[in-house]
Enzyme design. Structure first.
Site, PDB file in Angstrom:
ATOM      1  N   ASP A 120       0.849  -1.183   0.000  1.00 47.32           N
ATOM      2  CA  ASP A 120       0.000   0.000   0.000  1.00 47.32           C
ATOM      3  C   ASP A 120       0.890   1.239   0.000  1.00 47.32           C
ATOM      4  O   ASP A 120       2.090   1.177   0.237  1.00 47.32           O
ATOM      5  CB  ASP A 120      -1.001  -0.011   1.149  1.00 47.32           C
ATOM      6  CG  ASP A 120      -0.354  -0.016   2.521  1.00 47.32           C
ATOM      7  OD1 ASP A 120       0.867   0.171   2.609  1.00 47.32           O
ATOM      8  OD2 ASP A 120      -1.079  -0.212   3.507  1.00 47.32           O
TER       9      ASP A 120
ATOM     10  N   ASP B 223      -8.442  -6.945   2.448  1.00 43.41           N
ATOM     11  CA  ASP B 223      -7.395  -7.051   3.467  1.00 43.41           C
ATOM     12  C   ASP B 223      -7.910  -6.469   4.767  1.00 43.41           C
ATOM     13  O   ASP B 223      -8.821  -5.632   4.774  1.00 43.41           O
ATOM     14  CB  ASP B 223      -6.128  -6.296   3.035  1.00 43.41           C
ATOM     15  CG  ASP B 223      -6.233  -4.810   3.321  1.00 43.41           C
ATOM     16  OD1 ASP B 223      -5.703  -4.365   4.361  1.00 43.41           O
ATOM     17  OD2 ASP B 223      -6.866  -4.077   2.530  1.00 43.41           O
TER      18      ASP B 223
END
EC number: 2.4.2.29
Length: 372
Positions: free
Chosen positions: A92, A265
Site C-alpha cells: 500500500d 485485506d
C-alpha cells in the site's frame, strides 16, 4: 504479465470468481489478503502462512521506508527474497497513514510531511517518492499515493482531498516505470455518492491493471460502509480486479463479493489473535475467558488449519493466560485460515450458482456455518 481472468459469474448478483495473474503466481479470487506491515505477518513465518492457503499478502510502504529502508530491501534481492515469500505481494502507498497519523503530519499538494513515530525526525513523501519506494521494494502490485481523510471531514474538505488524490494519481502514473509491477489507483470520496462516482470514473480512466476503493472502515457507521460497497462498483471497470481496502468481517466480505469486489485485506485476524480472540463462524471467542479452561475441543472442529488439527481451546487458553507467544501465533494462524477458507467457499458457491442461498448477508442475521 498481469491479467485478470473472470472464470465464473453469479446469475443473481455481481459476484464473480477470477484469477489474477502476476509474475510471482496467481491469486484466485475472491480472496482475503493477510496484512504483513513490516514484511511479516506478525508472529507467523512464511511457511506457516502458506499452510493457511494465503496467496497474496500486503506490506506497508511507509513503515518499510522507515525501517529497514527500501534500499536495503532492494539490495537483498527485493521484498520476496527479503522475507522469503515467493507468492504475490501488494504494497500500500502510505495513504492510510495520512489518516492514522494525522496528528503527526502536514499535508500539501506536493505530498505529506510525517513526523517519524520512531525517532521524531521528519519524513517527506511525495507521490513520486512513494512510487519509487515501491519500485525499489519490488512488490507485484504498487498502490498510487492517496489522501485518505477522516470520516468526520465535511463535504468540502473531502472534495479538496479528492482533488489531491487525483493529482497524485496522475503523478504516480507518470513516475511508475516498472513493467513487472502493476499499479492500482485508489477511489476516494468519503460518504458522498457524487464524489465517489466522480472518483471512480476518474480513476478508471487511467486503464490501470486494477483498481482499489479506499476510505472505507475508517470510522464510518456500518450503514455508510455498506452504502459505499453497494454504490461504487457500478462505476468501476468490469474486467479489472477490484480491491476493497480494510474490510475483514464475513458479512462485509460477502456483501462486497455480491457487488463485484475481488480482493480484501484487514489487520483484524492477527490483531485479535494477539489478544487471544479467535474467529468462530461469524462470532469471536475470547479464549482468555475461564469457560475455556476445561474445553478440550478445537476452536472449530470443521476447520482444517494446523491450530485446529493439533490444539484444544483449553491449551490455547493456558498459553494466552500465561502470555506465551505460541498462543498468539496459533490463534492468528487460525484466524487467517478462517478468512481464507471463507473466501474459498464463496468461490465454490459462485461456481455452483448457490452464492445467494449460502452467503447473502441481506437474507440472514448470520452466515450459515454448514455451507463452508
Amino acid at each position: 504479465m498481469f491479467e485478470f481472468e473472470i472464470t465464473s459469474n453469479c446469475s443473481n448478483t455481481a459476484a464473480r470468481t477470477g484469477i489474477f495473474h502476476t509474475p510471482n503466481g496467481q491469486v484466485n479470487t475472491p480472496k482475503f489478503m493477510p496484512v504483513g506491515t513490516l514484511a511479516t505477518v506478525k508472529g507467523i513465518s512464511s511457511k506457516q502462512l502458506t499452510s493457511t492457503g494465503s496467496e497474496m499478502i500486503l506490506s506497508n510502504t511507509f513503515h518499510l521506508h522507515l525501517q529497514p529502508g527500501e534500499k536495503l530491501v532492494k539490495e537483498s534481492g527485493g521484498i520476496h527474497k527479503f522475507m522469503n515469500w515467493p507468492k504475490p505481494i501488494l504494497t500500500d502507498s502510505g495513504g492510510y497513514q495520512v489518516f492514522s497519523l494525522a496528528k503527526l503530519n502536514n499535508i500539501s499538494d506536493k505530498g505529506v510531511e510525517f513526523k517519524n513515530p520512531r525517532d521524531g525526525s521528519y519524513v517527506f513523501l511525495s507521490p513520486e517518492k512513494v512510487i519509487q519506494i515501491q519500485m525499489d521494494l519490488g512488490s507485484d502490485v504498487a498502490m498510487a499515493f492517496d489522501h485518505c481523510p477522516p470520516h468526520t471531514a465535511n463535504e468540502n474538505d473531502i472534495e479538496d482531498s479528492l482533488q489531491r488524490t487525483h493529482s497524485w494519481l496522475q503523478k504516480s502514473v507518470e513516475t511508475h516505470q516498472k513493467s513487472n509491477q502493476a499499479l492500482f489507483g485508489i477511489v476516494q470520496g468519503g460518504k458522498y455518492p457524487k464524489l465517489r462516482e466522480y472518483s471512480a470514473k476518474y480513476t478508471s480512466s487511467f486503464d490501470l491493471p486494477g483498481i482499489a476503493v479506499g476510505g472505507v472502515s475508517v470510522g464510518e457507521t456500518v450503514e455508510e460502509i455498506h452504502s459505499v460497497i453497494n454504490y461504487v462498483p457500478k462505476f468501476l471497470p468490469i474486467k479489472k480486479p477490484r480491491y476493497l481496502m480494510g474490510i475483514g468481517s464475513l458479512k462485509e466480505i460477502s456483501l462486497a463479493v455480491a457487488n463485484g469486489f475481488d480482493i480484501f485485506d484487514c489487520v483484524l485476524p492477527t490483531r485479535l489473535g494477539r489478544h487471544g480472540t479467535a474467529f468462530f463462524n461469524d462470532e469471536r471467542l475470547n479464549l482468555r475467558n475461564a469457560r475455556f479452561k476445561n474445553d478440550f475441543s478445537p476452536i472449530d472442529k470443521t476447520c482444517k488449519c494446523e491450530t485446529c488439527k493439533s490444539y484444544s481451546r483449553a491449551y490455547l487458553h493456558h498459553l494466552i493466560r500465561n502470555d506465551e507467544i505460541l498462543g498468539l501465533t496459533l490463534i492468528s494462524l487460525h484466524n487467517i485460515a478462517h478468512l481464507i477458507r471463507f473466501t474459498n467457499a464463496i468461490s465454490t458457491a459462485i461456481r455452483d450458482n448457490c452464492f445467494t442461498n449460502d452467503f447473502a448477508p441481506w437474507k440472514t442475521s448470520s452466515i450459515a456455518h454448514h455451507t463452508w
